[in-house]
Each structure stands twice: as C-alpha cells, then as structure tokens.
Design a protein around this motif. Structure first.
Motif, PDB file in Angstrom:
ATOM      1  N   ARG A 124      -6.774   3.965  -7.695  1.00 46.43           N
ATOM      2  CA  ARG A 124      -7.331   3.972  -6.344  1.00 46.43           C
ATOM      3  C   ARG A 124      -6.263   4.252  -5.303  1.00 46.43           C
ATOM      4  NH1 ARG A 124     -12.603   0.550  -6.249  1.00 46.43           N
ATOM      5  NH2 ARG A 124     -13.115   0.547  -8.468  1.00 46.43           N
ATOM      6  N   SER A 125      -5.605   5.360  -5.479  1.00 48.71           N
ATOM      7  CA  SER A 125      -4.599   5.818  -4.525  1.00 48.71           C
ATOM      8  C   SER A 125      -4.489   7.328  -4.683  1.00 48.71           C
ATOM      9  CB  SER A 125      -3.265   5.095  -4.753  1.00 48.71           C
ATOM     10  OG  SER A 125      -2.971   4.991  -6.134  1.00 48.71           O
ATOM     11  N   GLY A 126      -3.357   7.912  -4.247  1.00 50.54           N
ATOM     12  CA  GLY A 126      -3.292   9.362  -4.193  1.00 50.54           C
ATOM     13  C   GLY A 126      -2.356   9.985  -5.213  1.00 50.54           C
ATOM     14  N   HIS A 127      -1.689  11.057  -4.800  1.00 46.84           N
ATOM     15  CA  HIS A 127      -0.846  11.856  -5.673  1.00 46.84           C
ATOM     16  C   HIS A 127       0.201  11.001  -6.373  1.00 46.84           C
ATOM     17  CE1 HIS A 127       0.505  15.879  -6.804  1.00 46.84           C
ATOM     18  NE2 HIS A 127       1.741  15.529  -6.541  1.00 46.84           N
ATOM     19  N   MET A 128       0.876  10.161  -5.615  1.00 42.40           N
ATOM     20  CA  MET A 128       1.821   9.196  -6.187  1.00 42.40           C
ATOM     21  C   MET A 128       1.132   7.834  -6.193  1.00 42.40           C
ATOM     22  SD  MET A 128       5.558  10.502  -4.911  1.00 42.40           S
ATOM     23  CE  MET A 128       5.364  10.250  -3.168  1.00 42.40           C
ATOM     24  N   MET A 129       0.223   7.694  -7.135  1.00 41.97           N
ATOM     25  CA  MET A 129      -0.645   6.519  -7.141  1.00 41.97           C
ATOM     26  C   MET A 129       0.127   5.220  -7.276  1.00 41.97           C
ATOM     27  SD  MET A 129      -0.362   7.873 -10.279  1.00 41.97           S
ATOM     28  CE  MET A 129       0.144   7.178 -11.855  1.00 41.97           C
ATOM     29  N   TYR A 141      -4.012   8.016   3.933  1.00 43.42           N
ATOM     30  CA  TYR A 141      -3.130   8.097   5.093  1.00 43.42           C
ATOM     31  C   TYR A 141      -3.811   8.879   6.213  1.00 43.42           C
ATOM     32  CZ  TYR A 141       0.751   6.503   2.139  1.00 43.42           C
ATOM     33  OH  TYR A 141       1.564   5.772   1.312  1.00 43.42           O
ATOM     34  N   LYS A 142      -3.650   8.387   7.449  1.00 47.39           N
ATOM     35  CA  LYS A 142      -4.244   9.056   8.610  1.00 47.39           C
ATOM     36  C   LYS A 142      -3.153   9.635   9.500  1.00 47.39           C
ATOM     37  CE  LYS A 142      -6.748   5.410   9.784  1.00 47.39           C
ATOM     38  NZ  LYS A 142      -7.749   4.537  10.436  1.00 47.39           N
ATOM     39  N   GLU A 164      -0.861  -2.433  -6.772  1.00 48.56           N
ATOM     40  CA  GLU A 164      -1.789  -2.689  -7.880  1.00 48.56           C
ATOM     41  C   GLU A 164      -1.749  -1.558  -8.900  1.00 48.56           C
ATOM     42  OE1 GLU A 164      -6.608  -3.097  -8.501  1.00 48.56           O
ATOM     43  OE2 GLU A 164      -5.698  -3.888  -6.657  1.00 48.56           O
ATOM     44  N   ASP A 165      -1.636  -0.295  -8.406  1.00 49.79           N
ATOM     45  CA  ASP A 165      -1.598   0.848  -9.312  1.00 49.79           C
ATOM     46  C   ASP A 165      -0.227   1.017  -9.954  1.00 49.79           C
ATOM     47  OD1 ASP A 165      -4.273   1.527  -8.892  1.00 49.79           O
ATOM     48  OD2 ASP A 165      -3.795   2.592  -7.053  1.00 49.79           O
ATOM     49  N   LEU A 166       0.825   0.576  -9.271  1.00 55.35           N
ATOM     50  CA  LEU A 166       2.159   0.544  -9.881  1.00 55.35           C
ATOM     51  C   LEU A 166       2.134  -0.309 -11.135  1.00 55.35           C
ATOM     52  CD1 LEU A 166       5.318   0.887  -9.807  1.00 55.35           C
ATOM     53  CD2 LEU A 166       5.343  -1.181  -8.399  1.00 55.35           C
ATOM     54  N   GLU A 209       0.812  -1.214   0.000  1.00 58.76           N
ATOM     55  CA  GLU A 209       0.000   0.000   0.000  1.00 58.76           C
ATOM     56  C   GLU A 209       0.850   1.271   0.000  1.00 58.76           C
ATOM     57  OE1 GLU A 209      -3.410   0.321  -0.289  1.00 58.76           O
ATOM     58  OE2 GLU A 209      -3.255  -1.798  -0.801  1.00 58.76           O
ATOM     59  N   GLY A 210       2.186   1.110   0.063  1.00 59.80           N
ATOM     60  CA  GLY A 210       3.070   2.265  -0.030  1.00 59.80           C
ATOM     61  C   GLY A 210       3.663   2.749   1.279  1.00 59.80           C
ATOM     62  N   TYR A 211       3.452   2.020   2.370  1.00 60.53           N
ATOM     63  CA  TYR A 211       3.953   2.449   3.670  1.00 60.53           C
ATOM     64  C   TYR A 211       5.386   1.971   3.895  1.00 60.53           C
ATOM     65  CZ  TYR A 211      -0.829   3.788   4.844  1.00 60.53           C
ATOM     66  OH  TYR A 211      -2.064   4.383   4.853  1.00 60.53           O
TER      67      TYR A 211
END
Length: 516
Positions: free
Chosen positions: A480-485, A364-365, A490-492, A138-140
């Motif tokens: 289905r992600s943000g600025h750096m999707m 992100y929270k 999955e988006d990569l 998820e990018g974390y």
C-alpha cells in the motif's frame, strides 16, 4: 525511473580515497587480516580515480530481536575489457554477516537500482541493508538528516552487495576516452555487469553460495537480462530473481492494452484520496481492486479494441464505469476516447482541491503554479525523496563506512544516450527459468506507483509465461505505497519479510537435484 530531467547531470570523472585499505584483488574475507593502509597523493588540479580499492569496517545491528555482527566493505572494483584492461571502476558496498563460518550455504543477494542512471542508494539505505535513512513512518523527510538501525534488514539470512553501474554513485570510467557505448544501453549494461559480477563472486570466494538478484524499476530490466547472461557467459546459475516495481521488461504493449491496463492503478489512487463513490470507498483497497481488474480485462480491453465502431450505448456504459473506478469525469474519459494519459490523471484527480498527485507514488501531493494544464509542474514524490536520501547517503558513506572522497555522489548520473534496442529481458528471464529448475521469481509492486504500475507487473507475468509451466515458481506481492514501497514503515517490514521467506523457500532441500 524514466524522467529525462533526472539524467541531465554533468559528469566529473574522478575520485580519491584517504585512509583506505587498498589492493588490486578482493576485499579480505571477514576472518582475514585487513590490508595495510595506503596513502594517496591529492593533486592541486584534479582528483585521482582508483578503480580498484576498498575500505572495510566492522559493525553490529539487531534484526528481528537478534544481534547480527557484520563487516561492511565499500570501494571500487574494475570492469575489464576484452584485453584485460580496466575501463571503469564500479562503486559497491558489501555487507557480510561475520559470525558465519561456512558460506557455501549462505545466500548472496546482488542488488541494483534503476534509472537507468540511478545509484544503488535507494534500496541500500531504505530497504534491505542494515542501516536506514531518517524518515517518518510514511516515508517523508524529517530533520536532522541521518541514518539509524534497520531492524527489518535481510542481512540475518543473506549477505548483500549494492552495485552502482557506471556514472552512478562513485562509479566512473577510467578515462574520458572510453566510449559510452561500452556501458550505456540495454545489452551493453547487461554484458559488462555480468562480467563484473563474475569478478566479484570469484574475488570473494562465493561460487558455492546460493545467489539472488534484486532490481528495482529499470533495475528489473537489468536483472532479468542478467539472469540469462550470467548463465550463458559466466556459467553462473541463480536461485532467485526479485523484481521490485518492474518495467515492461521488453514486452510490447499496443495502444489498446497500454490504455486499458493503467485503470486499476487509477482506481487505487482514487481510493487512497477518497475520490470514489461511497459504495467503493467503503470497501478495503484489496477488496475493491479485483472488480476493477475484471472490468479492465473483460470489458475495457474489448471496448477499446473496437475503437470508433463501438456502439454509442456501449461507449457511454464503458465511460460511466471508467469514471466510477478512476475518479475522473465521464466527460473527460469520452473526450480522450478512453485513453486518459497518466500525466493528465496526476493533474486532474485533485484539481478541484488545488493539488496534483505524484508519479512514482501517488500518495504524495504537489502544488502547481496554476490549476489549469494537462500535467503537474514537478514530481512531488521525487523531490521529497531527494530531500532525505541525498544528505543521508553522503553522511553514511563518509562517517560510518569511512569512505572518504571529494567526488560527487551521483544520485542520478549522465548515461545518455541510452540504447534501448534489443530489450528482451522478460524472454531472457523466462529462458533462464526454463534452463534452471532452481530459479524462482518474485515480483513486488506498490499499488500507488504510476510509473511501473502494479497491474502491468501482473500482466508481465502472464505474458512472460504463456504456457503456464513456470507459474509455480513465480509470485506477486502488492503493497500500500508507491514505486519505493519500502519507504512506508509497514511495507518496509512486510517487504523484507517477503524477501526473507522467498529466499528460504527457494533454497533446495539438501540433495535435491536441479531437474524436471
């Protein structure tokens, strides 16, 4: 990325290479012998900046199950002034597939990030390049920090150069006496980068290659302007421009459109955090959003246009629908006259749960000192990204690409004051497309990006081409992600495949002329 705090870094204008292959012209072609090593002396008091140097290394990776050998060339190449004097050196990394004998048909992708003071690190080691930073799906951030193979890189279909503008990465002016106005502004940035690209293409003998620009965030302003500048000043014509999380591209928004157009992003974010009513929540994201988009264009825009003269019953009806789609209370919407600021939304949406949501990626929270207030204490997504990217790029450049330096790698560098006047980048891109029948454009947006939101990216396309004559050469993709999707695995994979197909489809057939 527009947070001014990111640009308040102090400049150290210096560098030194050790064990580098160096010469005043181009890096050697893949099949040519490397230049002899040159040793540089290190002063006891400072570092010596060389604006024209490189080191080359050979590698192999696997992309889509295929072994791909490649050469990585990283170093600096000069920016020349009108008198032919080097006034800066731009740090770059160039990946060439080394088993290609004929490069006349081999696409070349020139990649920029944004900021405008951001290094090329983000797309370099997280999106299109052959190596990938160590993060979860998820990018974390995860430890140990480092780099792994990128099985989705576009290096199988195109060579890629990642370019760092002045005062980003290891790029620096040659002297503190060179005025910042040469580099730090919309027009200045486009002008000198076009000259640099001309030098790079000439040195590397790539004039015959189909050429593409890709830019992210402010990099979309940059590459949109470059599309026309390259045609006008370098007589260099492109096959494609890829806009990742685009800015407004100089298209002015009035208060009415600016207030209304952000609602679909609010809806996407609220859907992700399960803050919508059950009937909306049970729909898939892309099934739900068209309803919000239609309301935005057909009802919200006209309602906001009427201002205080909107009938009370209609005002209440619009507020109720906005509350339904945004996850924000009807009371707050009425108190803000339908204009809920993004910063307030990031604070308000999960306030009752004790969290804020991220600006550049609202998945992100964050946790604030107090739940009261009208904006988050910090950008939760950006701190997460810097956590994983900064160690990775420093490890990678030094240990794998053999670029040795004591200079600081500027993730975000000092480029202020930035002259934002004269931004007509959307019109520049439209004009470049009109003049060049080969030129295609693809836009990539993350649904959860609150800085350069997906619906404003669609609006850019509508306003850029009011005649509709170019729309067959323009496309939009959502993720289905943000600025750096691309940080989401999955988006990569999907994003790189979209670029791969865009390149293949925008290449003209053999003998196909560039004409209407």
């Amino acid at each position: 990325m527009k947070n001014p705090l990111l640009l308040a870094i102090v400049l150290s204008c210096s560098c030194i290479l050790t064990n580098a292959q160096q010469r005043p012209s181009a890096p050697a072609p893949t099949n040519a012998p490397a230049a002899a090593p040159v040793k540089e002396e290190k002063s006891s008091n400072n570092l010596t900046f060389n604006p024209d140097s490189f080191v080359a290394t050979d590698h192999e990776t696997t992309i889509k199950g295929q072994k791909i050998p490649y050469r990585a060339t990283t170093g600096t190449m000069p920016v020349w002034d009108e008198d032919g004097k080097a006034i800066a050196g731009l740090f770059y990394t160039f990946y060439e597939r080394s088993d290609v004998k004929d490069r006349t048909t081999r696409p070349l992708v020139i990649s920029f990030n944004g900021g405008p003071g951001s290094a090329a690190v983000w797309m370099h080691i997280a999106y299109t390049g052959p190596r990938l930073l160590n993060i979860d799906d998820e990018g974390y951030p995860v430890q140990p920090y480092g780099i792994k193979e990128n099985p989705y890189s576009i290096l199988d279909v195109a060579d890629i150069v990642f370019v760092n503008p002045v005062n980003t990465g290891y790029s620096r002016p040659t002297s503190k006496d060179v005025p910042g106005s040469k580099f730090f502004g919309v027009r200045a940035d486009i002008k000198y980068l076009a000259e640099w690209i001309g030098t790079f293409v000439t040195r590397n003998n790539r004039w015959a290659s189909p050429k593409y620009l890709i830019g992210e965030s402010y990099g979309t302003t940059r590459v949109s302007g470059l599309a026309l500048e390259l045609q006008s000043s370098q007589w260099m014509y492109l096959n494609g421009v890829i806009l990742v999380s685009p800015t407004t591209l100089g298209i002015e928004r009035g208060e009415v459109s600016e207030s209304a157009l952000r609602l679909p992003y609010y809806a996407a974010t609220a859907w992700y955090h399960k803050a919508l009513s059950p009937d909306l929540q049970q729909k898939d994201l892309t099934d739900m959003l068209p309803e919000v988009e239609n309301f935005t264009i057909n009802e919200l825009l006209p309602a906001i246009s009427k201002g205080g003269f909107l009938e009370d019953a209609k005002r209440k009806e619009i507020a109720a629908k906005m509350a339904r789609y945004s996850g924000i209370s009807e009371k707050v919407i009425l108190q803000s006259n339908f204009d809920v600021p993004t910063s307030y939304f990031w604070k308000e949406l999960l306030r009752d749960k004790g969290f804020t949501v991220g600006r550049l990626d609202s998945r992100y929270k964050g946790i604030d000192r107090q739940d009261v207030g009208d904006r988050p204490d910090f950008n939760s997504e950006l701190t997460s990204w810097l956590h994983s990217f900064t160690p990775a790029i420093n490890i990678y450049l030094r240990n794998e690409l053999n670029y040795k330096t004591d200079m600081k790698y500027y993730m975000f560098g000092p480029v202020n004051p930035w002259d934002r006047s004269g931004d007509q980048s959307a019109e520049n891109l439209r004009q470049a497309m009109a003049q060049n029948p080969y030129l295609h454009v693809m836009v990539q947006s993350g649904y959860y990006d609150g800085a350069c939101d997906y619906f404003n990216a669609k609006y850019n396309m509508w306003q850029m081409d009011p005649s509709g004559k170019l729309k067959d050469r323009m496309s939009w993709k959502g993720y289905r992600s943000g600025h750096m999707m691309y940080l989401r695995k999955e988006d990569l994979q999907t994003g790189n495949e979209d670029i791969r197909q865009f390149i293949k489809q925008s290449l003209p057939k053999p003998g196909q002329p560039a004409k209407y």
